[in-house]
Design a protein around this motif. Structure first.
Motif, PDB file in Angstrom:
ATOM      1  N   ARG A  80      29.901  38.184  39.245  1.00  0.00           N
ATOM      2  CA  ARG A  80      31.188  38.834  39.521  1.00  0.00           C
ATOM      3  C   ARG A  80      31.517  38.759  41.001  1.00  0.00           C
ATOM      4  O   ARG A  80      30.631  38.967  41.842  1.00  0.00           O
ATOM      5  CB  ARG A  80      31.039  40.291  39.063  1.00  0.00           C
ATOM      6  CG  ARG A  80      32.087  41.232  39.539  1.00  0.00           C
ATOM      7  CD  ARG A  80      31.861  42.595  38.951  1.00  0.00           C
ATOM      8  NE  ARG A  80      32.100  42.623  37.514  1.00  0.00           N
ATOM      9  CZ  ARG A  80      32.354  43.727  36.825  1.00  0.00           C
ATOM     10  NH1 ARG A  80      32.378  44.886  37.442  1.00  0.00           N
ATOM     11  NH2 ARG A  80      32.573  43.694  35.544  1.00  0.00           N
TER      12      ARG A  80
ATOM     13  N   ASP B 203      32.195  35.807  35.293  1.00  0.00           N
ATOM     14  CA  ASP B 203      32.571  37.202  35.022  1.00  0.00           C
ATOM     15  C   ASP B 203      33.822  37.466  35.859  1.00  0.00           C
ATOM     16  O   ASP B 203      34.489  36.516  36.302  1.00  0.00           O
ATOM     17  CB  ASP B 203      31.417  38.152  35.376  1.00  0.00           C
ATOM     18  CG  ASP B 203      31.668  39.569  34.859  1.00  0.00           C
ATOM     19  OD1 ASP B 203      31.659  39.759  33.634  1.00  0.00           O
ATOM     20  OD2 ASP B 203      31.907  40.484  35.674  1.00  0.00           O
TER      21      ASP B 203
ATOM     22  N   GLY C 178      36.513  37.657  38.363  1.00  0.00           N
ATOM     23  CA  GLY C 178      36.729  36.971  39.650  1.00  0.00           C
ATOM     24  C   GLY C 178      36.095  35.589  39.753  1.00  0.00           C
ATOM     25  O   GLY C 178      36.200  34.939  40.798  1.00  0.00           O
TER      26      GLY C 178
ATOM     27  N   THR D 279      35.284  35.040  25.006  1.00  0.00           N
ATOM     28  CA  THR D 279      35.168  36.501  25.040  1.00  0.00           C
ATOM     29  C   THR D 279      36.368  37.129  24.345  1.00  0.00           C
ATOM     30  O   THR D 279      36.217  38.013  23.490  1.00  0.00           O
ATOM     31  CB  THR D 279      35.012  37.004  26.491  1.00  0.00           C
ATOM     32  OG1 THR D 279      33.955  36.273  27.101  1.00  0.00           O
ATOM     33  CG2 THR D 279      34.703  38.482  26.531  1.00  0.00           C
TER      34      THR D 279
ATOM     35  N   GLY E 266      43.655  38.698  32.718  1.00  0.00           N
ATOM     36  CA  GLY E 266      42.772  37.644  33.216  1.00  0.00           C
ATOM     37  C   GLY E 266      42.200  36.874  32.046  1.00  0.00           C
ATOM     38  O   GLY E 266      42.804  36.809  30.969  1.00  0.00           O
ATOM     39  N   ASN E 267      41.018  36.312  32.221  1.00  0.00           N
ATOM     40  CA  ASN E 267      40.424  35.498  31.166  1.00  0.00           C
ATOM     41  C   ASN E 267      40.316  36.279  29.853  1.00  0.00           C
ATOM     42  O   ASN E 267      40.827  35.852  28.819  1.00  0.00           O
ATOM     43  CB  ASN E 267      39.032  35.006  31.632  1.00  0.00           C
ATOM     44  CG  ASN E 267      38.302  34.266  30.529  1.00  0.00           C
ATOM     45  OD1 ASN E 267      37.993  34.830  29.491  1.00  0.00           O
ATOM     46  ND2 ASN E 267      38.031  32.997  30.729  1.00  0.00           N
ATOM     47  N   VAL E 268      39.668  37.430  29.888  1.00  0.00           N
ATOM     48  CA  VAL E 268      39.392  38.161  28.649  1.00  0.00           C
ATOM     49  C   VAL E 268      40.670  38.762  28.055  1.00  0.00           C
ATOM     50  O   VAL E 268      40.960  38.603  26.863  1.00  0.00           O
ATOM     51  CB  VAL E 268      38.331  39.265  28.899  1.00  0.00           C
ATOM     52  CG1 VAL E 268      38.050  40.028  27.617  1.00  0.00           C
ATOM     53  CG2 VAL E 268      37.049  38.656  29.448  1.00  0.00           C
TER      54      VAL E 268
ATOM     55  N   GLU F 160      48.970  44.998  34.467  1.00  0.00           N
ATOM     56  CA  GLU F 160      48.299  44.167  35.467  1.00  0.00           C
ATOM     57  C   GLU F 160      48.301  44.951  36.783  1.00  0.00           C
ATOM     58  O   GLU F 160      48.799  46.077  36.832  1.00  0.00           O
ATOM     59  CB  GLU F 160      48.998  42.803  35.611  1.00  0.00           C
ATOM     60  CG  GLU F 160      48.172  41.619  35.091  1.00  0.00           C
ATOM     61  CD  GLU F 160      46.837  41.390  35.805  1.00  0.00           C
ATOM     62  OE1 GLU F 160      46.707  41.798  36.973  1.00  0.00           O
ATOM     63  OE2 GLU F 160      45.925  40.803  35.206  1.00  0.00           O
ATOM     64  N   ARG F 161      47.741  44.350  37.829  1.00  0.00           N
ATOM     65  CA  ARG F 161      47.651  45.052  39.119  1.00  0.00           C
ATOM     66  C   ARG F 161      49.002  45.607  39.569  1.00  0.00           C
ATOM     67  O   ARG F 161      49.098  46.676  40.153  1.00  0.00           O
ATOM     68  CB  ARG F 161      47.205  44.091  40.214  1.00  0.00           C
ATOM     69  CG  ARG F 161      45.771  43.677  40.140  1.00  0.00           C
ATOM     70  CD  ARG F 161      45.569  42.586  41.186  1.00  0.00           C
ATOM     71  NE  ARG F 161      44.370  41.826  40.934  1.00  0.00           N
ATOM     72  CZ  ARG F 161      43.178  42.160  41.407  1.00  0.00           C
ATOM     73  NH1 ARG F 161      43.036  43.231  42.137  1.00  0.00           N
ATOM     74  NH2 ARG F 161      42.119  41.407  41.146  1.00  0.00           N
TER      75      ARG F 161
ATOM     76  N   ASN G  61      33.659  45.564  30.791  1.00  0.00           N
ATOM     77  CA  ASN G  61      32.398  46.305  30.757  1.00  0.00           C
ATOM     78  C   ASN G  61      32.609  47.681  31.379  1.00  0.00           C
ATOM     79  O   ASN G  61      33.138  47.791  32.480  1.00  0.00           O
ATOM     80  CB  ASN G  61      31.336  45.532  31.548  1.00  0.00           C
ATOM     81  CG  ASN G  61      30.832  44.334  30.770  1.00  0.00           C
ATOM     82  OD1 ASN G  61      30.388  44.464  29.623  1.00  0.00           O
ATOM     83  ND2 ASN G  61      30.909  43.152  31.363  1.00  0.00           N
TER      84      ASN G  61
HETATM   85  P1  NAD Z   1      39.387  38.055  35.428  1.00  0.00           P
HETATM   86  O1  NAD Z   1      39.133  38.100  36.885  1.00  0.00           O
HETATM   87  O2  NAD Z   1      39.674  36.750  34.797  1.00  0.00           O
HETATM   88  O3  NAD Z   1      40.599  39.043  35.013  1.00  0.00           O
HETATM   89  C1  NAD Z   1      40.697  40.387  35.350  1.00  0.00           C
HETATM   90  C2  NAD Z   1      42.182  40.731  35.404  1.00  0.00           C
HETATM   91  O4  NAD Z   1      42.329  42.141  35.552  1.00  0.00           O
HETATM   92  C3  NAD Z   1      42.902  40.076  36.580  1.00  0.00           C
HETATM   93  O5  NAD Z   1      44.056  39.410  36.107  1.00  0.00           O
HETATM   94  C4  NAD Z   1      43.246  41.248  37.494  1.00  0.00           C
HETATM   95  O6  NAD Z   1      44.441  41.033  38.220  1.00  0.00           O
HETATM   96  C5  NAD Z   1      43.400  42.368  36.489  1.00  0.00           C
HETATM   97  N1  NAD Z   1      43.230  43.716  37.050  1.00  0.00           N
HETATM   98  C6  NAD Z   1      42.409  44.125  38.031  1.00  0.00           C
HETATM   99  N2  NAD Z   1      42.540  45.442  38.245  1.00  0.00           N
HETATM  100  C7  NAD Z   1      43.484  45.872  37.368  1.00  0.00           C
HETATM  101  C8  NAD Z   1      44.063  47.145  37.083  1.00  0.00           C
HETATM  102  N3  NAD Z   1      43.683  48.241  37.735  1.00  0.00           N
HETATM  103  N4  NAD Z   1      44.988  47.213  36.107  1.00  0.00           N
HETATM  104  C9  NAD Z   1      45.389  46.123  35.426  1.00  0.00           C
HETATM  105  N5  NAD Z   1      44.870  44.905  35.644  1.00  0.00           N
HETATM  106  C10 NAD Z   1      43.936  44.779  36.598  1.00  0.00           C
HETATM  107  O7  NAD Z   1      38.110  38.764  34.787  1.00  0.00           O
HETATM  108  P2  NAD Z   1      37.562  38.609  33.293  1.00  0.00           P
HETATM  109  O8  NAD Z   1      36.545  37.527  33.294  1.00  0.00           O
HETATM  110  O9  NAD Z   1      38.700  38.589  32.358  1.00  0.00           O
HETATM  111  O10 NAD Z   1      36.745  39.987  33.160  1.00  0.00           O
HETATM  112  C11 NAD Z   1      37.400  41.201  32.833  1.00  0.00           C
HETATM  113  C12 NAD Z   1      36.366  42.179  32.302  1.00  0.00           C
HETATM  114  O11 NAD Z   1      35.725  41.598  31.158  1.00  0.00           O
HETATM  115  C13 NAD Z   1      35.242  42.528  33.271  1.00  0.00           C
HETATM  116  O12 NAD Z   1      34.846  43.863  33.049  1.00  0.00           O
HETATM  117  C14 NAD Z   1      34.129  41.607  32.854  1.00  0.00           C
HETATM  118  O13 NAD Z   1      32.843  42.118  33.201  1.00  0.00           O
HETATM  119  C15 NAD Z   1      34.324  41.599  31.348  1.00  0.00           C
HETATM  120  N6  NAD Z   1      33.720  40.441  30.671  1.00  0.00           N
HETATM  121  C16 NAD Z   1      34.081  39.161  31.005  1.00  0.00           C
HETATM  122  C17 NAD Z   1      33.516  38.092  30.312  1.00  0.00           C
HETATM  123  C18 NAD Z   1      33.923  36.665  30.558  1.00  0.00           C
HETATM  124  O14 NAD Z   1      33.502  35.789  29.795  1.00  0.00           O
HETATM  125  N7  NAD Z   1      34.741  36.381  31.555  1.00  0.00           N
HETATM  126  C19 NAD Z   1      32.555  38.334  29.321  1.00  0.00           C
HETATM  127  C20 NAD Z   1      32.222  39.654  29.002  1.00  0.00           C
HETATM  128  C21 NAD Z   1      32.819  40.696  29.686  1.00  0.00           C
END
Ligand code: NAD
Length: 471
Positions: A73, A147, A149, A193, A231-233, A254-255, A330
């Protein structure tokens, strides 16, 4: 931090609560809970004309199975406690979905938005070098993944750095997963995911009795969903739920803030809009309802927090009106908010179950890397011809004709992404069925999280027992 207790402590508390429903000896529970290895790193990186000292971590929570596995992360929130908690969740997640790895996690305390691509590459390569120096990475040791970022680009940098140091190591491509498909990745990993969140929700909502208890009809189609984080998930959960599950997405956060539309939001168009304008606010047909947490309080059937931890807290738990919360991120619910939501009768699908799709497909990618060939490559044509022969025989015996088009459809082998998605779906369904079975065995268990921890704990404990470490 969640209220007074830390994220790691809150994971430990959940484990203790679940352990009370098992006969696992106390000493073994303590061993399962403990973090086996913690690496804290500080390294300098040149930024402009100066140097910056970067704070980073890698935690291997459990060595009961090797390699260990978990994402990396990039976030300003990263600290040792957070990485330890996330590594621990990986241990329980892998056990729950029968992925034969121990749990791990990594983190670099930076906001990637503050750095150029070149600087991010330097930081990632230097971090990887530190992991190599300390023997904290390798296909049989510890295998990172994306994860918050990070994504395929960072994973490609990690692979390239690893291979530079371990030139000629035959399985080196299995040192990291979530790589670009062209860099020994696997089709279906990027959306895994979010796709897993959809499969888990669909399975949970397929039981009429369970749904009746929360005032919902059986099935995911037509239900309303709110997603925090595109984001991704979050984006893949929203897209796949909308396109394959006929779910109505009524709120997105979103942010920059939250938007709502009772008529539903076209997620694909919204993402294109955000790419163009830099914001979800102003998307045609939607209403701007407040800041990033406003959408969490919308009335909906399914709420999907998919951004970061600590989003539903003591402060807003009372105002949550969803019937089901799928913890795609998470730790999005703090330990003190959890009982409030339970009391309101909300079904919480815990993070280490519902977001397990990523590690499941990472496991498939690792298997592909170690076998050095694409799934289906050896057997697809052989099966196609064998099945074709059977159909021809059926035609001869019945005197009926099957069209060439139908024959081709019935006999073709699965593509890589079809095989991956099918393995992922099966994994999410089987794990949910095991959780439901645990409910039946322990009528005193009231929540999915505790039932899921019981499943994981029993599997990990049985590993330790079969190793002869505990009686
Ligand atoms: P990412 O960086 O692709 O996306 C996160 C998104 O959340 C971004 O678009 C960001 O702008 C947005 N964000 C941040 N703060 C915010 C807020 N306060 N309100 C609304 N939006 C906000 O990250 P990701 O990979 O999608 O991961 C997101 C979560 O899923 C994390 O907790 C990560 O641990 C969990 N996760 C990710 C994966 C994976 O395969 N990428 C797997 C399991 C769990």
């Amino acid at each position: 931090m969640s209220g007074q207790i830390s994220f790691f402590k809150s994971v430990e508390n959940y484990v203790d609560k679940a352990a009370a429903f098992t006969d696992i000896p106390r000493g073994l529970v303590e061993q399962i809970k403990a973090c086996n290895l913690v690496l804290q790193i500080r390294f300098p990186v040149r930024i402009g004309n100066d140097y910056q000292v970067i704070e980073a971590y890698r935690v291997q929570h459990s060595h009961h199975r090797l390699p260990t596995k978990g994402g990396i992360r990039y976030a300003e929130s990263v600290d040792q406690d957070e990485v330890m908690a996330l590594a621990a969740l990986m241990t329980y997640k892998c056990a729950l979905v029968d992925v034969p790895f121990g749990g791990a996690k990594g983190g670099i305390k930076i906001n990637p938005g503050n750095y150029t691509v070149e600087q991010l590459q330097n930081i990632t390569r230097r971090y990887t070098t530190e992991l190599i120096k300390k023997n904290f990475i390798g296909p049989g040791i510890d295998v990172p993944a994306p994860d918050y970022g990070t994504g395929p680009r960072e994973m490609a940098w990690i692979l390239d750095t690893y291979q530079a140091f371990r030139h000629g190591e035959i399985d080196s491509i299995g040192c990291v997963t979530g790589k670009p498909v062209t860099q020994n990745g696997i089709r279906g990993r990027a959306e895994a995911t979010g796709r897993g969140v959809f499969y888990g929700l669909r399975e949970c909502m397929s039981y009429a009795d369970d749904m009746a208890k929360i005032g919902l009809s059986k099935g995911i189609a037509g239900k309303t969903m709110v997603v925090q984080g595109l984001g991704n998930v979050g984006s893949n959960t929203a897209l796949i739920s909308q396109q394959e599950g006929d779910v109505k997405i009524i709120g997105i956060a979103e942010r920059e803030g939250s938007i709502f539309s009772a008529n539903g939001i076209d997620v694909e168009k919204l993402m294109a809009f955000r790419k163009e304008t830099g914001s979800i606010i102003g998307f045609p047909g939607t209403e701007h309802i407040g800041g990033p947490s406003a959408a969490l309080e919308l009335e909906c059937d399914i709420l999907v927090p998919a951004a970061l931890e600590n989003q539903i807290t003591l402060e807003n738990a009372d105002r949550i009106k969803a019937k089901i919360i799928a913890e795609a991120a998470n730790g999005p619910i703090t330990a003190d908010a959890d009982p409030i939501l339970q009391k309101k009768g909300i079904v919480i699908l815990p993070d280490f179950y519902i977001n397990a799709g990523g590690v499941t497909v990472s496991y498939f990618e690792w298997l592909k890397n170690l076998s050095h060939h694409r799934f289906g490559r050896l057997e697809n044509r052989f099966q196609h011809e064998a099945f074709h022969g059977i159909l021809t025989k059926v035609e001869e015996m019945t005197g009926k004709t099957i069209s060439d088009r139908e024959k081709d459809f019935l006999t073709r082998g699965g593509t890589e992404v079809e095989l991956v998605n099918s393995g992922l779906q099966d994994t999410m369904v089987v794990a949910y069925q095991q959780i439901r079975e645990t409910f039946k065995q322990h009528p005193d268990i009231r929540d999915v999280r505790t039932a899921a921890f019981v499943c994981s704990l029993k599997k990990i404990a049985s590993d330790y027992v079969s190793m002869g470490i505990f009686p």
